[in-house]
Motif scaffolding. Structure first.
Motif, PDB file in Angstrom:
ATOM      1  N   LEU A  41       0.844  -1.203   0.000  1.00  0.00           N
ATOM      2  CA  LEU A  41       0.000   0.000   0.000  1.00  0.00           C
ATOM      3  C   LEU A  41       0.875   1.248   0.000  1.00  0.00           C
ATOM      4  N   PRO A  42       0.468   2.254  -0.754  1.00  0.00           N
ATOM      5  CA  PRO A  42       1.185   3.532  -0.641  1.00  0.00           C
ATOM      6  C   PRO A  42       0.901   4.142   0.731  1.00  0.00           C
ATOM      7  N   TYR A  43       1.806   4.986   1.179  1.00  0.00           N
ATOM      8  CA  TYR A  43       1.666   5.591   2.500  1.00  0.00           C
ATOM      9  C   TYR A  43       0.317   6.284   2.668  1.00  0.00           C
ATOM     10  N   TYR A  44      -0.151   6.958   1.635  1.00  0.00           N
ATOM     11  CA  TYR A  44      -1.401   7.720   1.746  1.00  0.00           C
ATOM     12  C   TYR A  44      -2.629   6.834   1.923  1.00  0.00           C
ATOM     13  N   LEU A  45      -2.511   5.535   1.673  1.00  0.00           N
ATOM     14  CA  LEU A  45      -3.603   4.598   1.957  1.00  0.00           C
ATOM     15  C   LEU A  45      -3.339   3.790   3.230  1.00  0.00           C
ATOM     16  N   ALA A  46      -2.087   3.439   3.468  1.00  0.00           N
ATOM     17  CA  ALA A  46      -1.741   2.650   4.653  1.00  0.00           C
ATOM     18  C   ALA A  46      -2.014   3.446   5.935  1.00  0.00           C
ATOM     19  N   PHE A  47      -1.700   4.739   5.926  1.00  0.00           N
ATOM     20  CA  PHE A  47      -1.880   5.575   7.116  1.00  0.00           C
ATOM     21  C   PHE A  47      -3.347   5.639   7.561  1.00  0.00           C
ATOM     22  N   PRO A  48      -4.288   6.058   6.693  1.00  0.00           N
ATOM     23  CA  PRO A  48      -5.674   6.120   7.173  1.00  0.00           C
ATOM     24  C   PRO A  48      -6.263   4.756   7.511  1.00  0.00           C
ATOM     25  N   THR A 145      -0.840  11.101  16.195  1.00  0.00           N
ATOM     26  CA  THR A 145       0.565  11.400  16.491  1.00  0.00           C
ATOM     27  C   THR A 145       1.425  10.142  16.353  1.00  0.00           C
ATOM     28  N   ALA A 146       0.951   9.042  16.928  1.00  0.00           N
ATOM     29  CA  ALA A 146       1.679   7.771  16.803  1.00  0.00           C
ATOM     30  C   ALA A 146       1.784   7.355  15.336  1.00  0.00           C
ATOM     31  N   GLY A 147       0.719   7.608  14.568  1.00  0.00           N
ATOM     32  CA  GLY A 147       0.733   7.290  13.143  1.00  0.00           C
ATOM     33  C   GLY A 147       1.796   8.082  12.400  1.00  0.00           C
ATOM     34  N   CYS A 148       1.932   9.359  12.726  1.00  0.00           N
ATOM     35  CA  CYS A 148       2.972  10.187  12.091  1.00  0.00           C
ATOM     36  C   CYS A 148       4.363   9.686  12.457  1.00  0.00           C
TER      37      CYS A 148
END
Length: 165
Positions: A41-48, A145-148
């Motif tokens: 997954l690209p970061y922009y999909l994995a993060f949310p 915050t933990a996600g970042c």
């Protein structure tokens, strides 16, 4: 298409798989986010996906965990040892949070280390008697915050191992 193939070969399946992994206690977002990236997954999909998966159980924990523990004690007395350990953990973690209340809860959830996170933070909030509408924003901020932090660590780790730095 069979389920395993769908969940590992499609973008929607990978997002769902990342959400499910992020819902697991102990693993949570700190394992789910790198897992999603490792799936491709690209970061922009994995993060949310990881954030949403990590947040889904939290309101239920804050609102219902004390009642669930009561029912477990009443109807499943063999599980009293597990309930005792979880309550003890909640009280110990709650002492760290209690001093600074909601800011403490945010920081506690935000630090992506073992023994911290949305599950434990929600458990502590429940045993400290924090109301959902006040505790939930702190948990959400902590998970973001933990996600970042995990997004940065995942990116740096991938670049280190791929030699792209």
């Amino acid at each position: 298409m069979e389920l395993f193939q769908w969940i590992t070969a499609t973008t929607a399946g990978k997002c769902l798989f990342t959400m499910l992994v992020s819902m697991i206690p102990v693993i949570e977002l700190r394992g789910g986010l790198p897992f999603g990236v490792a799936l491709g997954l690209p970061y922009y999909l994995a993060f949310p996906a990881a954030v949403l998966g990590n947040l889904l159980p939290t309101p239920f924990i804050i609102v219902y965990i004390r009642r669930i523990f009561e029912l477990m004690r009443r109807y499943f007395p063999r599980l009293n040892g597990i309930v005792d350990r979880l309550e003890k953990k909640a009280h110990l973690k709650g002492q760290k949070v209690q001093r600074f209340q909601y800011i403490g809860l945010w920081l506690f959830v935000a630090i992506p280390l073992p023994g911290t996170g949305a599950w434990t933070g929600s458990l502590a909030a429940a045993f400290l008697g924090m109301r959902l509408k006040k505790a939930m924003p702190a948990v959400v901020l902590g998970v973001l915050t933990a996600g970042c932090i995990m997004l940065t660590l995942t990116h740096v780790g991938i670049n280190l191992f791929s030699g792209a730095v």
